[in-house]
Structure formats: C-alpha cells, structure tokens
Design a protein around this motif. Structure first.
Motif, PDB file in Angstrom:
ATOM      1  N   SER A 129      89.023  12.423  26.707  1.00 16.84           N
ATOM      2  CA  SER A 129      87.923  12.381  27.677  1.00 16.84           C
ATOM      3  C   SER A 129      88.083  11.210  28.644  1.00 16.84           C
ATOM      4  CB  SER A 129      86.582  12.288  26.957  1.00 16.84           C
ATOM      5  OG  SER A 129      86.340  13.435  26.175  1.00 16.84           O
ATOM      6  N   VAL A 130      88.512  10.059  28.112  1.00 22.73           N
ATOM      7  CA  VAL A 130      88.716   8.881  28.961  1.00 22.73           C
ATOM      8  C   VAL A 130      89.825   9.151  29.973  1.00 22.73           C
ATOM      9  CG1 VAL A 130      89.510   6.482  28.978  1.00 22.73           C
ATOM     10  CG2 VAL A 130      87.843   7.234  27.263  1.00 22.73           C
ATOM     11  N   ARG A 131      90.923   9.734  29.509  1.00 21.50           N
ATOM     12  CA  ARG A 131      92.036  10.028  30.405  1.00 21.50           C
ATOM     13  C   ARG A 131      91.630  11.072  31.452  1.00 21.50           C
ATOM     14  NH1 ARG A 131      97.081   8.314  28.712  1.00 21.50           N
ATOM     15  NH2 ARG A 131      98.189  10.149  29.492  1.00 21.50           N
ATOM     16  N   LYS A 134      89.589   9.345  34.071  1.00 23.92           N
ATOM     17  CA  LYS A 134      90.459   8.569  34.955  1.00 23.92           C
ATOM     18  C   LYS A 134      91.162   9.483  35.947  1.00 23.92           C
ATOM     19  CE  LYS A 134      94.610   5.653  34.944  1.00 23.92           C
ATOM     20  NZ  LYS A 134      95.676   5.041  34.106  1.00 23.92           N
TER      21      LYS A 134
END
Length: 373
Positions: A129-131, A134
């Motif tokens: 989810s973070v990637r 980004k």
C-alpha cells in the motif's frame, strides 16, 4: 535530449536496448542512456551516449544524485525510465526542465510484492500500500505510461486517468529460425531466464527424472541467474540426489544476443511457472523467443500465455512435474506434432507477434511528445 534510464536491467536488455532504444535511433536524434549494473558493456555509438554506473558502487540514492548531475549538462527533453525506483526523477525533470516523462512498467509492483515478499501478510500488504501510494503520488509528473503486458484484469493506471500504451516484448521478424530440414535438434530442452522457485525450476528438474526413464539421453540446459544462493544450492543438491548431473547443465547469464544460439539449437523450450500473482498477469518474453526459434513448447496453463497461443504448444499444470514430463514426452515421441506446432508458432511470430508490427507505436509516441514540447 532523449534520455533512457534503467536501474536493475543489464545494458543490453532485450526490451530496454534491443527493442526500444534501437528503434528510437530511427528518429535520428542524440540519445543518452544510463544504466546501473555489473556489466562492462559500453553501447555508445554515433547517436547513443551510454554510461553505466557500477552496481556495487551506486545504490539508489547515489545513483539518483549522479543522474541529476548528469542532467545538468544535458537536460532531458524526454525522460524514459524503466523502474518504479526511478519515479522521483519524474518530479525532478518535470519541475526543473519541463521534460516529458514516460514510465515504462515491465512488472506491476503489486504483483511483485505479493509474489516475492516473505513478510507476514499484514505487513506485506501494508508495504504494498505504501509503495502504491508513492507510485500514485509521482504519477502526476508522468505524461505517458507504457505496459509490457496486456491488461488482463483491473489496471491501476487506467484508474488514475492514464490510457496506457501496451508495447509487448515481441521479437524481430529477423529472429525467426527455420528448423533443420530433418526437424531434429536432438533430445534437447532449454529454460532461459530467472531461476527461482516461483518459476517452477524444482518441478522442471524433477520432470527430467521422469522423461529420462524413456529417453535416457534427454538433456536440459538451465540458462540464467539464480535468484538466491540458497535456491541455487537447493537445485544443485536436487540434481545430484536424483543422479541427473549428466542430463542437466547450468550456464550463467550470457549477453542477450548469445541467447539465440542456444534457442536455435534446442528442440523444446519449457516455461514451467508456478501459479502466483506475477505469472497470472505477466507474459514471459521467452514464450515469443521459443516461438521464433522454432522450438516445441511446454508451458504452464496460465492466462497470459493462453492470451497469445492455444493449440500450438503443450500445456502443463502449474506445479506438476508429472504434467511437464507428459508434455515433453508428447513432443519428443511425436516428431510430426513437434514440427507442426513449431511451424504454427513461427507463423504467429511472422504474422502477428513481431516487433515490426508495434514499433510505430513507440515512435509515434515520441513524435507526439516532441510536438507538444
């Protein structure tokens, strides 16, 4: 200046260099080409200025810093980059130089994370989810997205308002190889590419034990780099345990152009992939290379492969050594079938799945971006 940047790929990568960059030379414009690898290849010529950064000296941040310094001397008019890790360059060149930006997606980061992460599922999903966040953030500075695979399911980039261009890794028509007149290349099998558990290499090795009981001189060449030293040790131990050292030969990665010599000498190519998020969504380039080389093909029954071929290969069940062996035996014990299927596949390459058919998509994209600049 047209600027091509890669972080993980070898300088002579089949997509980055042999397809896209060599085609872009037809625009007759200077190209700067940056790579980061352990290779000592210098692919500079009258139009291309190539600089490779040693991988053991340049990690992500130092590589990005070096690229930004290089851009000061030759600002990109178009920046074309090939990895998620290079997304920060999109914002930099857009704001600093007003460059047009192309994001070339070989493999979706979500499928990579789901396939290769060994973390707890909750942590794995959080990191994906973070990637993804980004990636979405940096997409606002990207002008066009290229995809190496057809869209078989939902597409994040379409959801973000992009109309992705599909440019697959088709071979050149000139790479089509006619089988020898007698149709015989011996009892030879080739697997080339990454060597990892997700690729079904263990099942492939086990299938040779089964095939060898009926074809004692069966020969498998594994050509490529093992994903981890531990998996290399596991496969070597398995080969020794099964007493297959005389039947299976491993060769490390060779330059891309040299792969075709092995392709043209192999009777059958095999794609033994297991079923996972990556193989359920990505088309293996080796499929088209086997087809062009006139090899018989045994491949796992997976949607991306089914998207391109139907009755011209032998299908195997993902994860089944017995099924791989059945496909191999069917071809080797039926030379007419092998010859007919390889002929069908060469015709598919010649008429449909060749780079010449799609090269104009890339060139037209560049021309349109330059007219907008």
């Amino acid at each position: 200046m047209i600027t091509i940047v890669s972080y993980h790929h070898f300088p002579d990568d089949e997509r980055v260099y042999h397809r896209e960059l060599l085609s872009l030379k037809k625009l007759n414009q200077p190209i700067q080409y940056f790579t980061r690898s352990d290779s000592d290849l210098d692919l500079s010529d009258e139009l291309v200025k190539h600089k490779n950064f040693p991988a053991n000296e340049f990690y992500m941040q130092s590589y990005l810093t070096a690229l930004k310094e290089a851009f000061m001397n030759a600002p990109p008019s178009i920046l074309h980059f090939h990895e998620y890790d290079l997304l920060p360059l999109a914002r930099f060149v857009k704001l600093r130089y007003g460059s047009k930006v192309i994001y070339d997606v070989h493999e979706d980061i979500r499928f990579l994370g789901e396939t290769f992460s060994t973390r707890h599922p909750l942590l794995r999903n959080f990191l994906i989810s973070v990637r993804t966040f980004k990636e979405q953030y940096h997409l606002k500075w990207v002008d066009r997205v290229l995809l190496a695979n057809p869209i078989l399911n939902d597409c994040l980039f379409a959801d973000q308002g992009f109309d992705p261009l599909i440019i697959e890794n088709f071979p050149l028509q000139s790479s089509i190889v006619d089988r020898p007149k007698n149709g015989c290349r011996g009892n030879t099998i080739l697997y080339h590419g990454h060597l990892g558990p997700e690729r079904g290499i263990k099942e492939l090795v086990e299938s040779i034990l089964i095939v060898g009981k009926k074809i004692p001189d069966i020969s498998l060449t594994l050509l490529g780099t093992f994903r981890t030293p531990e998996f290399q040790d596991e496969i070597f131990s398995l080969i020794e345990k099964l007493d297959l050292s005389n039947n299976i030969n491993w060769l490390p990665q060779v330059p891309h152009e040299a792969v075709w010599a092995y392709l043209s000498e192999s009777a059958v190519g095999v794609i033994p992939f297991r079923k996972n998020p990556l193989t359920l969504n990505n088309t293996p380039t080796k499929l088209f290379e086997f087809m062009a080389a006139g090899c018989g093909i045994v491949a796992s029954d997976l949607p991306p492969i089914r998207h391109h071929v139907h009755d011209s290969i032998q299908w195997s069940n993902p994860g089944s050594a017995r099924s791989i062996a059945d496909g191999l035996l069917n071809l080797f014990q039926n030379p007419e079938l092998l010859g007919n299927q390889s002929k069908q596949n060469r015709e598919l390459i010649n008429n449909q799945y060749n780079w010449e058919k799609i090269e104009s998509v890339l060139l037209d994209l560049y021309r349109s971006l330059q007219n907008l600049a």
